[in-house]
Design an enzyme around this catalytic site. Sequence first.
Site, mmCIF file in Angstrom:
data_model
loop_
_atom_site.group_PDB
_atom_site.id
_atom_site.type_symbol
_atom_site.label_atom_id
_atom_site.label_comp_id
_atom_site.label_asym_id
_atom_site.label_seq_id
_atom_site.Cartn_x
_atom_site.Cartn_y
_atom_site.Cartn_z
ATOM 1 N N GLY A 74 -22.083 12.463 -13.499
ATOM 2 C CA GLY A 74 -21.973 10.999 -13.615
ATOM 3 C C GLY A 74 -22.649 10.322 -12.443
ATOM 4 O O GLY A 74 -23.328 9.293 -12.598
ATOM 5 N N SER A 106 -17.374 12.764 -11.768
ATOM 6 C CA SER A 106 -18.158 13.980 -11.997
ATOM 7 C C SER A 106 -19.465 13.930 -11.222
ATOM 8 O O SER A 106 -20.007 12.848 -10.942
ATOM 9 C CB SER A 106 -18.448 14.152 -13.490
ATOM 10 O OG SER A 106 -19.276 13.111 -13.937
ATOM 11 N N CYS A 110 0.826 -1.214 0.000
ATOM 12 C CA CYS A 110 0.000 0.000 0.000
ATOM 13 C C CYS A 110 0.853 1.254 0.000
ATOM 14 O O CYS A 110 0.348 2.359 -0.196
ATOM 15 C CB CYS A 110 -0.887 0.024 1.250
ATOM 16 S SG CYS A 110 0.052 0.294 2.769
ATOM 17 N N GLN A 142 3.550 -18.160 0.724
ATOM 18 C CA GLN A 142 4.142 -18.337 2.057
ATOM 19 C C GLN A 142 4.751 -19.739 2.190
ATOM 20 O O GLN A 142 5.265 -20.086 3.236
ATOM 21 C CB GLN A 142 3.061 -18.156 3.138
ATOM 22 C CG GLN A 142 2.514 -16.740 3.219
ATOM 23 C CD GLN A 142 1.362 -16.619 4.209
ATOM 24 O OE1 GLN A 142 0.254 -16.309 3.827
ATOM 25 N NE2 GLN A 142 1.611 -16.858 5.483
ATOM 26 N N CYS A 174 -1.851 -4.109 6.906
ATOM 27 C CA CYS A 174 -0.781 -4.580 7.803
ATOM 28 C C CYS A 174 -0.586 -3.717 9.044
ATOM 29 O O CYS A 174 -0.452 -4.235 10.143
ATOM 30 C CB CYS A 174 0.554 -4.604 7.068
ATOM 31 S SG CYS A 174 0.617 -5.603 5.603
ATOM 32 N N GLU A 187 0.798 -12.825 15.326
ATOM 33 C CA GLU A 187 -0.623 -13.158 15.324
ATOM 34 C C GLU A 187 -1.359 -12.882 16.636
ATOM 35 O O GLU A 187 -2.514 -12.469 16.607
ATOM 36 C CB GLU A 187 -0.799 -14.650 15.018
ATOM 37 C CG GLU A 187 -0.302 -15.037 13.658
ATOM 38 C CD GLU A 187 -0.440 -16.523 13.438
ATOM 39 O OE1 GLU A 187 -1.335 -16.924 12.713
ATOM 40 O OE2 GLU A 187 0.355 -17.272 14.027
HETATM 41 C C1 LIG Z 1 -14.762 3.463 -4.983
HETATM 42 C C2 LIG Z 1 -15.975 4.284 -5.231
HETATM 43 C C3 LIG Z 1 -16.708 4.714 -4.165
HETATM 44 C C4 LIG Z 1 -17.864 5.470 -4.362
HETATM 45 N N1 LIG Z 1 -18.561 5.889 -3.275
HETATM 46 C C5 LIG Z 1 -19.686 6.626 -3.457
HETATM 47 C C6 LIG Z 1 -20.448 7.079 -2.328
HETATM 48 O O1 LIG Z 1 -20.079 6.844 -1.194
HETATM 49 N N2 LIG Z 1 -21.574 7.789 -2.585
HETATM 50 C C7 LIG Z 1 -21.983 8.099 -3.851
HETATM 51 O O2 LIG Z 1 -22.983 8.756 -4.014
HETATM 52 N N3 LIG Z 1 -21.265 7.683 -4.918
HETATM 53 C C8 LIG Z 1 -20.146 6.960 -4.761
HETATM 54 N N4 LIG Z 1 -19.435 6.536 -5.852
HETATM 55 C C9 LIG Z 1 -19.946 6.793 -7.196
HETATM 56 C C10 LIG Z 1 -19.245 7.958 -7.881
HETATM 57 O O3 LIG Z 1 -19.643 9.154 -7.294
HETATM 58 C C11 LIG Z 1 -19.581 7.874 -9.356
HETATM 59 O O4 LIG Z 1 -18.920 6.737 -9.881
HETATM 60 C C12 LIG Z 1 -19.120 9.078 -10.139
HETATM 61 O O5 LIG Z 1 -19.635 10.264 -9.644
HETATM 62 C C13 LIG Z 1 -19.460 8.937 -11.600
HETATM 63 O O6 LIG Z 1 -18.886 10.010 -12.295
HETATM 64 P P1 LIG Z 1 -17.949 9.767 -13.547
HETATM 65 O O7 LIG Z 1 -17.610 11.078 -14.109
HETATM 66 O O8 LIG Z 1 -16.795 8.929 -13.207
HETATM 67 O O9 LIG Z 1 -18.948 8.988 -14.485
HETATM 68 P P2 LIG Z 1 -18.622 7.949 -15.604
HETATM 69 O O10 LIG Z 1 -18.205 6.693 -14.979
HETATM 70 O O11 LIG Z 1 -17.736 8.519 -16.619
HETATM 71 O O12 LIG Z 1 -20.080 7.770 -16.194
HETATM 72 C C14 LIG Z 1 -21.097 7.174 -15.458
HETATM 73 C C15 LIG Z 1 -22.347 6.990 -16.319
HETATM 74 O O13 LIG Z 1 -22.999 8.214 -16.454
HETATM 75 C C16 LIG Z 1 -23.075 8.621 -17.805
HETATM 76 N N5 LIG Z 1 -22.835 10.060 -17.789
HETATM 77 C C17 LIG Z 1 -21.834 10.721 -17.170
HETATM 78 N N6 LIG Z 1 -22.016 12.047 -17.288
HETATM 79 C C18 LIG Z 1 -23.134 12.218 -18.002
HETATM 80 C C19 LIG Z 1 -23.836 13.379 -18.446
HETATM 81 N N7 LIG Z 1 -23.404 14.592 -18.159
HETATM 82 N N8 LIG Z 1 -24.966 13.188 -19.159
HETATM 83 C C20 LIG Z 1 -25.421 11.965 -19.459
HETATM 84 N N9 LIG Z 1 -24.791 10.839 -19.058
HETATM 85 C C21 LIG Z 1 -23.672 10.969 -18.341
HETATM 86 C C22 LIG Z 1 -22.040 7.814 -18.512
HETATM 87 O O14 LIG Z 1 -22.407 7.558 -19.818
HETATM 88 C C23 LIG Z 1 -22.016 6.529 -17.696
HETATM 89 O O15 LIG Z 1 -23.043 5.683 -18.115
HETATM 90 C C24 LIG Z 1 -18.266 5.791 -5.678
HETATM 91 C C25 LIG Z 1 -17.514 5.364 -6.771
HETATM 92 C C26 LIG Z 1 -16.381 4.606 -6.560
HETATM 93 C C27 LIG Z 1 -15.578 4.145 -7.735
HETATM 94 S S1 FES Z 2 -0.921 -3.247 3.151
HETATM 95 FE FE1 FES Z 2 0.021 -1.554 4.091
HETATM 96 S S2 FES Z 2 1.959 -2.323 4.570
HETATM 97 FE FE2 FES Z 2 0.917 -4.082 3.844
#
Ligand SMILES: Cc1cc2nc3c(=O)[nH]c(=O)nc-3n(C[C@H](O)[C@H](O)[C@H](O)COP(=O)(O)OP(=O)(O)OC[C@H]3O[C@@H](n4cnc5c(N)ncnc54)[C@H](O)[C@@H]3O)c2cc1C
Ligand code: FES
Length: 1328
Positions: free
Chosen positions: A371, A368, A128, A761, A174, A1255
């Site tokens: 998104g 975004s 990490c 391991q 870890c 452990e």
């Molecule tokens: C690890 C992780 C944790 C997350 N935790 C949370 C959380 O706690 N709470 C929460 O609410 N969300 C959470 N999310 C979701 C995250 O907020 C969305 O994945 C993100 O906002 C999507 O935005 P993007 O730009 O990456 O979209 P993209 O992945 O690029 O697109 C997503 C979809 O939307 C469409 N799209 C995007 N923009 C537009 C637009 N302007 N008009 C029309 N269609 C569009 C795309 O075609 C696609 O289908 C998490 C995501 C991840 C990966």
């Molecule tokens: S995962 Fe952080 S040191 Fe192993």
Amino acid sequence: MAAAMTTPVEKEVVVDRVVFALNGQRYEVAGVDPSTRLLEFIRTQTPFKGPKLGCGEGGCGACVVLIAKYNPKTDEVTEFTASSCLTLLYTINFCSVITTEGLGNSQDGFHAVQERMSGFHASQCGFCTPGMCMSIFTSLINADKSKRPEPPKGFSKLKVSEAKKAFSGNLCRCTGYRPIVDACKSFASDVDLEDLGLNIFWKKGDRNPDVSELPSYTLGGGVCTFPDFLKTELKSSLDHLNNPCIAASREGWYHPRSIKEYYELINSCLFSDSVKVVVGNTSSGVPGYKDQDLYSKYIDIGGIPELSNIVRRESGFEIGAATSISRTIEILEEECESISSPNGSVVFRKLANHMSKVATPFVRNTASIGGNIVLAQRFPFPSDIATILLGAGVTVCLQVVAERRQITLEEFLEQPPIDSTTLLLSIFIPHWIPDSGTNTSLLFETYRAAPRPLGNAVSYVNCAFLGHASVDEQSDSLVLSNLRLAFGAYGTEHAIRAKKVEEFLTVSYLRFLKASQSLESLWPVVLLIQQIQMMSAICHYQRDRETFSSDDYKPVGEPIKKYGVELQASGEAVYVDDIPAPKNCLYGEFIYSTQPLAYVKSIKFKSSLASEKIISFVSAKDIPSGGQNIGSSFLFGDEPLFGDPIAEYAGQALGIVIAETQRYADMAAKQVIIEYDTEDLSPPIITHGEQAVEKSSYFDVPPELYPKEVGDVSKGMAEADHKIPSTEVKLASEYHFYMETQTALAVPDEDKTLVVYSSSQYPELAQSVIARCLGIPFSNVRVITRRVGGGFGGKAFRSFQVATAAALCAYKLRRPVRMYLNRNTDMVMIGGRHPVKAHYSVGFNSDGKITALHLDLLINAGISPDASPYIPGYIISSIKKYNWGALSFDIKLCKTNNSSKSVMRAPGDAQGSLIADAVIEHVASVLSVDANSVREKNFHTYCTLQLFYPDSAGEASTYTLHSIFDRLVSTSSYLDRAESIKEFNSNNKWRKRGISCVPLIFNVEPRAAPGRVSVLNDGSIVVEVGGIEIGQGLWTKVQQMTAFALGKLWPDGGESLLERVRVLQADTLNLIQGGLTSSSTSSESSCAATLQACNMLFDRLKPVLDRLQQQSENVSWDTLISQASNDNVNLSASAYWVPGQVSNKYLNYGAGISEVEIDLLTGAITLIRGDLVYDCGRSLNPAVDLGQIEGSFIQGIGFFVYEEYITNSDGLMISNSTWDYKIPTVDIIPKQFNAEVLNTGYHKNRVLSSKASGEPALVLASSVHCALREAIRAARLEFAISTVSGRSPLEFQMDVPAPMTLVKELCGLDIVEKYLECLSTCERAAGA
Ligand SMILES: Cc1cc2nc3c(=O)[nH]c(=O)nc-3n(C[C@H](O)[C@H](O)[C@H](O)COP(=O)(O)OP(=O)(O)OC[C@H]3O[C@@H](n4cnc5c(N)ncnc54)[C@H](O)[C@@H]3O)c2cc1C
Ligand code: FES
Ligand code: FES
């Protein structure tokens, strides 16, 4: 114009290259598949390996890089972190990317972040660490850019309170995070350096440590994040970028710069199902919405200006849909600052605060806002953002082909799912203001109930409440208006408004509620607000601890930094996946059964883009004649590599898909269609309860491993004043969650030989399993393991499958084959800790003395025996930590149609200890006395210790548990705190606290180990040992041991030799009988073997030294070695250390106290404080041991409280992602955490008096579980909640794990609701 493309889009310009800088070097990339992720590119096409693949779904932070963007208009560079596993390569055109190698490295010098991570012992397996370094570095440079006052020299502008947030999304399995927080805090301008923990820069207790002792830090980070050449190139390309044509690549990347262009594209014949519209592409990390197939074309709408506009108006402001969540937070915060009216900024402030808990910083930076909303609109996605914006009365602007529409978010969410003909252009957040004329106040609150407080966990429930409140002077009642109550929850379609409640509160309440009563009575709104608030509180934690070290065997016993730790921080340390791919390398991914017991009739693949990538499919049919279908093995039997012809459990490998890249192989494996047939097969055995018992489906436990009973239980029961009849406690499985998933690289060599690089391991056994599978001699297989990115037992027997599969594919295809399991497959296939169902019957006297305990244990071993026959002994050994008077048991090791359960850190001990304490707590609750008094009453005397642990009790002087317990009770002010908790509980209705103290006795049995020490002609020393470096500091201790043992021949002592010692990777043909690295003892055994080998060298070199010293008193090491070499002294010595037959086994002791607070309405858990004392004998390295103790304790909290291993009815693991499976993060560790390593002096028969540390401390985390039970008990007492009618509310069972959902349930929220209903009725009556 792209001649090669068949497209009717008229204006199109080819962007046939992506230009960017990586660690200051220019990269120009052409002809790349547009679905290529940045991480994949960096790791496979460049020399940089710092960013690691830990999950591929944005949930772990191992892949974090810094991305810098340059704005030529303002000449400004902005830097942010991003998860490179989700970032598409094409989106970083004209960006600069920095990985940890770009901060510093072994050639150019390490960066202060890397050196401080190393010096504060903040890296164990190191997997990490590069991601941590990048998150911390980016936080520092962004803080430094702020307008805050200049910090003192050597510090950053970062604040101590921001240290934890700096890497809040990064997982570490870890360390337990505490040392990482310290490393980060050391940069903070307001840090008190004395508060920081053990480090190599000053000694503990040194007065006034000074920043000059730390590796120096230059304000701003001292790293050029955006090289000049790229600025120049970017400026000169602006014309090209402004070209009114649609930017596109030959490979299928489209970058429209206007809405018109977008519609031109989607109306063209280009548009088909295999086109993906993206902004940040982070949705590809969200389970359920992940890509199921490859896309041949992408349309990146992030460059359409309308989608990035920010328009401020009097009535609110409009944010372009492509704006990142992080930027939206900044804008909201800026707006707050510009609003002068007192309450006027409440909506923006709370929205910003809530959004900062969404996902992780490195996801928010590219994800975004649009998104997120589109995800919520299209799918049942529990978006926080959609809910809170719904509460804030947001409207959205849509483009539907030629038409532009402005509708409310509510209307948008209720529409049928949009398709690509609809673009979300922007959102409008109204500026809600209190009405000063009517004396109206504005109420706005948002909440999220999520498994982790600071984010990186999707919420169970989220909500936002908005309204205006005023008091009607005439009627003296509260008037609510403009109410908006928005709720979203996991599993629901989308966020909704609770309109009936809104109506009810607006219409009904105002008639009868007195203003003075209003806050108390506005259930569910206000009460929920009050109660959930606690969850949002940001933890501040302190740390304090002592270590006692001894000087006798210097440098053994010194807290020196981990061997090679800077290389881990700088990304130069080589893990299996970092070994450059050999020429013609192919990649494999398992396909597995989803059925528990079925004939596999056929395996086919859907017709799809990903299927086209399949180069070969390898299955049982490809096992060479003379070979066996074997994928794992141990003393008790073999396990097949493939389910053939019958799949015996869900998750069993059925074959391997081979493709040209790992991602193609992963995607191709998703295309599989398996036809099953269950005819003639009896139903599978999924549960280790009734099903296994009914069918008597058990594995044998050899008599010599079956634990021994103690005393006469019938007699003990007969003598008891009280009895608790058979009571159940259940413990679920736990997934190892090493940060590096299972991986191997197999390279065929001449004459049917192979080299297999395996993250294992147990390379010795991997070698034999591979050889047996291929039907070749063991000597034909060389297994090499340099370091393992975390194992925790999961890479003992479970690593063989991947190594064997890769070897089989390489053997068949005569090409190198690499397999690096994706996180989801790893979680499904690998198994985990043994689930246990225990029934106990206990007899005890009124004074708390237990006279007899009988246990019936059902252990789920899964499909194969693995090492499971050891588990009953481990469980009972741990249960024996108390003197039960008499102890009997019936243990069944159930064979079920589940993935094989294997050893996991403190196997059996973790479960046994919890069962023992569940019994103690139950007895205490029946007697209504403090559980601690019952514990102490049943502590062993040395006599009973010998009775319960006849082989390992050791000498009376080594039985330190009583003194440890007393010491801990006193240093942690246990009694005072227990009193304060009583007071707290009586003063707080909705929050309760609990405290618990748990003892530890842990049986340890070292195993034989080989070691070879060789001195080269220049005096440098190489050491080979059987033990594998899995993060536990084994190499460091071996290095210290070598320096100590040979240092007796060195005039300056052993410390000067440290630098000359190099510990080599394990190689099964170089050093045989390497054995298994597990059970916390491999460091000791490897050190013992090293010591023996060094002593042999000492005996050979001493006469040479004596001779030389006759000529000159000062004989340097170099002279000694040179002379010995001339004299033909054998400078290489091998040893095979075998532990003594007598007193081989020994006991480890420790104790832990945990204090917790729970929220009764949400179940949210806060760990207030943890105190540990652990007897390490004489620690070989207190820093390493402390790291092991803290890390295992935090991992234990995961097991006992947070980690939900969920399977479907077929036994298939379904919580198989970072999204569903929540290991501890930095925000859940105790706010105050004190761990003390006790050096208890001389221990006969131990290696330089040392004791194991890896452990045992995990078991102490059961104190958190017990403390939770105490807190729940207080809640149940208050509300008189009883689970079983006629039983005291204090008596209830709490299984493992105990996440917030279970805590809430046990607190009896349904009864609370009744209580609230009752309260409400009373108030109504009073008001009428
Ligand atoms: C690890 C992780 C944790 C997350 N935790 C949370 C959380 O706690 N709470 C929460 O609410 N969300 C959470 N999310 C979701 C995250 O907020 C969305 O994945 C993100 O906002 C999507 O935005 P993007 O730009 O990456 O979209 P993209 O992945 O690029 O697109 C997503 C979809 O939307 C469409 N799209 C995007 N923009 C537009 C637009 N302007 N008009 C029309 N269609 C569009 C795309 O075609 C696609 O289908 C998490 C995501 C991840 C990966
Ligand atoms: S995962 Fe952080 S040191 Fe192993
Ligand atoms: S690998 Fe990217 S966040 Fe885990």
